[in-house]
Design a protein around this motif. Structure first.
Motif, short mmCIF file in Angstrom:
data_model
loop_
_atom_site.label_atom_id
_atom_site.label_comp_id
_atom_site.label_asym_id
_atom_site.label_seq_id
_atom_site.Cartn_x
_atom_site.Cartn_y
_atom_site.Cartn_z
N HIS A 322 0.85 -1.19 0.00
CA HIS A 322 0.00 0.00 0.00
C HIS A 322 0.89 1.24 0.00
CE1 HIS A 322 -3.74 2.25 1.18
NE2 HIS A 322 -2.83 3.10 1.60
N PHE A 323 0.63 2.16 -0.95
CA PHE A 323 1.46 3.36 -1.07
C PHE A 323 0.56 4.59 -1.20
CE2 PHE A 323 3.67 -0.21 -3.06
CZ PHE A 323 4.84 -0.25 -2.32
N GLU A 324 1.02 5.67 -0.60
CA GLU A 324 0.34 6.95 -0.74
C GLU A 324 1.35 8.02 -1.10
OE1 GLU A 324 -2.40 8.08 2.30
OE2 GLU A 324 -3.03 6.00 2.70
N SER A 325 0.94 8.93 -1.98
CA SER A 325 1.82 10.00 -2.44
C SER A 325 1.24 11.34 -2.02
CB SER A 325 1.95 9.95 -3.97
OG SER A 325 2.49 11.16 -4.48
N PRO A 326 2.05 12.20 -1.39
CA PRO A 326 1.55 13.53 -1.02
C PRO A 326 1.32 14.37 -2.27
CG PRO A 326 3.91 13.40 -0.65
CD PRO A 326 3.46 12.01 -1.01
N TYR A 327 0.51 15.41 -2.13
CA TYR A 327 0.28 16.29 -3.26
C TYR A 327 1.58 16.96 -3.69
CZ TYR A 327 -4.67 16.12 -1.84
OH TYR A 327 -5.94 15.70 -1.52
N PRO A 328 1.83 17.04 -4.99
CA PRO A 328 2.98 17.83 -5.44
C PRO A 328 2.74 19.31 -5.16
CG PRO A 328 1.66 17.11 -7.31
CD PRO A 328 1.09 16.42 -6.10
N ASP A 329 3.78 20.11 -5.20
CA ASP A 329 3.69 21.51 -4.79
C ASP A 329 2.63 22.29 -5.56
OD1 ASP A 329 5.65 21.10 -2.91
OD2 ASP A 329 7.27 21.98 -4.10
N ASP A 330 2.56 22.10 -6.88
CA ASP A 330 1.60 22.90 -7.64
C ASP A 330 0.16 22.57 -7.25
OD1 ASP A 330 1.58 20.38 -8.84
OD2 ASP A 330 1.45 21.15 -10.89
N PHE A 331 -0.12 21.30 -7.04
CA PHE A 331 -1.46 20.87 -6.65
C PHE A 331 -1.77 21.38 -5.24
CE2 PHE A 331 -4.87 18.15 -5.27
CZ PHE A 331 -5.52 17.71 -6.42
N ALA A 332 -0.80 21.25 -4.33
CA ALA A 332 -0.99 21.69 -2.95
C ALA A 332 -1.23 23.19 -2.88
CB ALA A 332 0.22 21.30 -2.10
N ASN A 333 -0.51 23.96 -3.68
CA ASN A 333 -0.68 25.42 -3.68
C ASN A 333 -2.06 25.82 -4.22
OD1 ASN A 333 1.87 25.80 -2.64
ND2 ASN A 333 2.82 26.08 -4.65
N LEU A 334 -2.51 25.14 -5.26
CA LEU A 334 -3.83 25.42 -5.81
C LEU A 334 -4.91 25.07 -4.80
CD1 LEU A 334 -5.67 26.29 -8.11
CD2 LEU A 334 -5.45 23.98 -9.08
N LEU A 335 -4.77 23.92 -4.16
CA LEU A 335 -5.73 23.50 -3.14
C LEU A 335 -5.78 24.52 -2.00
CD1 LEU A 335 -7.66 21.47 -1.82
CD2 LEU A 335 -5.65 20.21 -1.01
N SER A 336 -4.63 24.98 -1.55
CA SER A 336 -4.57 25.95 -0.47
C SER A 336 -5.27 27.25 -0.87
CB SER A 336 -3.11 26.23 -0.10
OG SER A 336 -3.03 27.22 0.91
N GLY A 337 -5.07 27.67 -2.12
CA GLY A 337 -5.72 28.89 -2.58
C GLY A 337 -7.23 28.75 -2.61
N LEU A 338 -7.72 27.57 -3.02
CA LEU A 338 -9.15 27.33 -3.03
C LEU A 338 -9.73 27.29 -1.62
CD1 LEU A 338 -9.25 24.64 -5.85
CD2 LEU A 338 -10.32 26.89 -5.96
N GLN A 339 -8.98 26.74 -0.69
CA GLN A 339 -9.45 26.65 0.70
C GLN A 339 -9.57 28.03 1.34
OE1 GLN A 339 -6.38 23.95 2.04
NE2 GLN A 339 -7.75 22.16 1.98
N LYS A 340 -8.79 28.98 0.84
CA LYS A 340 -8.85 30.34 1.38
C LYS A 340 -9.88 31.22 0.67
CE LYS A 340 -3.92 30.17 2.57
NZ LYS A 340 -2.57 30.69 2.23
N PHE A 341 -10.52 30.68 -0.34
CA PHE A 341 -11.44 31.46 -1.15
C PHE A 341 -12.65 31.92 -0.34
CE2 PHE A 341 -15.14 31.55 -4.08
CZ PHE A 341 -14.74 32.61 -4.87
#
Length: 341
Positions: A322-341
């Motif tokens: 079982h493997f999990e991959s963290p969000y890459p920086d570009d995805f994480a930054n976009l997600l953070s921006g949406l969360q602050k909307f």
């Protein structure tokens, strides 16, 4: 123009002949061929003419602008396709797990998985040939990595690749089964425009090559390949003015078709952010956003899709990995921006 043998093969590896009729008389040779051979580009046809692969009345014509006459017999001889032999290239690879049987990598967005038209070098396969070296015991008698599943060039995330025939056969069987009877799991995180009305759902819609654009996939009603995507809302983003701006979804595949998640989400009206192929109509939504989110969305130059979870049975020892991959920086930054909307 009368067509003598124009059931055109997908492999582009057979000769065919055409007879010029009155409607095409006086036109350029390359234009006439291009008009009747949608599988070949005008540039490709011009190249074949210049290489001596086209004859008119049995004589080689190497000038694309040659004017044809009514009754001329045109013959195009397509050269046999050459199978490329990928070479190892020193391309950095993020290895999550590796043993003598297989390797799991975290692919960055922008990296093509397998060599193909327009991408014979610089692919994940080239990188793995270099990385694995002599540990590749051979797939089908050739020392090469065994690709059992792929993700799009501009999708990031986890991939498992076989290093031996045994591993290749075992993994291929699991992916063909799509986890129906075994531990195989694949989950993708997707940032999509809008907010689905429910918290979860299933899209069951056949897919096939688009008739309008052969580089794209489309939902079809009566043909195509069976395709099922299960989705679940993980988070919704919005404010008083735009309460349903976007959503973070988890998508799980019951089938594995080309562009499946991207096409299915667009089909239900929620294309992936950044997907110029299937969500171009939503570009204007970004222009109505305030900074800094506007710049984040406009600067996100790929589909917002990440293959973050992968689980399967090890083909040699039977253990579930079982493997999990963290969000890459570009995805994480976009997600953070949406969360602050």
């Amino acid at each position: 123009m009368t067509d003598n043998s124009l059931e055109y093969p997908a492999g582009l590896d057979q000769d065919f002949s055409l007879t010029v009729d009155a409607a095409d008389a006086g036109k350029r040779l390359d234009a006439v061929l291009a008009a009747h051979l949608e599988a070949l580009s005008r540039n490709r046809i011009q190249s074949l003419i210049k290489s001596g692969d086209v004859t008119v009345g049995g004589a080689k014509i190497v000038e694309p602008k040659y004017r044809v006459n009514e009754g001329d017999a045109l013959t195009l001889t397509l050269p046999q396709a050459e199978d490329p032999e990928p070479k190892g290239e020193d391309i950095p690879v993020s290895v999550v797990f590796e043993d003598e049987h297989l390797i799991v990598v975290d692919k960055p967005a922008g990296l093509v998985v397998h060599p193909g038209a327009g991408n014979w070098t610089g692919t994940l396969v080239n990188a793995l040939i270099h990385h694995c070296g002599d540990s590749l015991s051979g797939i089908g008698g050739v020392k090469r990595p065994g690709i059992v599943h792929r993700i799009d060039k501009d999708t990031s995330g986890l991939l498992v690749v076989a290093k031996t025939d045994q591993a290749h056969q075992g993994l291929a069987a699991q992916f063909a089964d799509h986890g129906r009877t075994g531990p195989l799991e694949r989950a993708y995180s997707a940032l999509v425009w809008g907010a689905p009305s429910g918290l979860k759902g299933t899209i069951n819609a056949n897919l096939a090559r688009s008739q309008a654009n052969r580089q794209k996939i489309a939902v079809v009603k009566t043909s195509g390949r069976h395709a099922i995507t299960h989705w679940q809302v993980k988070e919704r983003f919005g404010n008083a003015e735009q309460p349903a701006l976007a959503s973070l979804l988890e998508c799980r595949l019951e089938t594995g078709r080309t562009h499946q998640i991207r096409v299915h989400m667009a089909h239900i009206g929620h294309p992936l952010i950044g997907d110029d192929d299937y969500g171009s109509g939503f570009k204007t939504k970004a222009n109505r956003l305030d900074e800094p989110l506007k710049s984040l969305v406009n600067g996100f130059h790929r589909q917002a899709l990440h293959a973050g979870l992968l689980a399967f049975e090890h083909p040699a020892n039977g253990k579930t990995l079982h493997f999990e991959s963290p969000y890459p920086d570009d995805f994480a930054n976009l997600l953070s921006g949406l969360q602050k909307f």
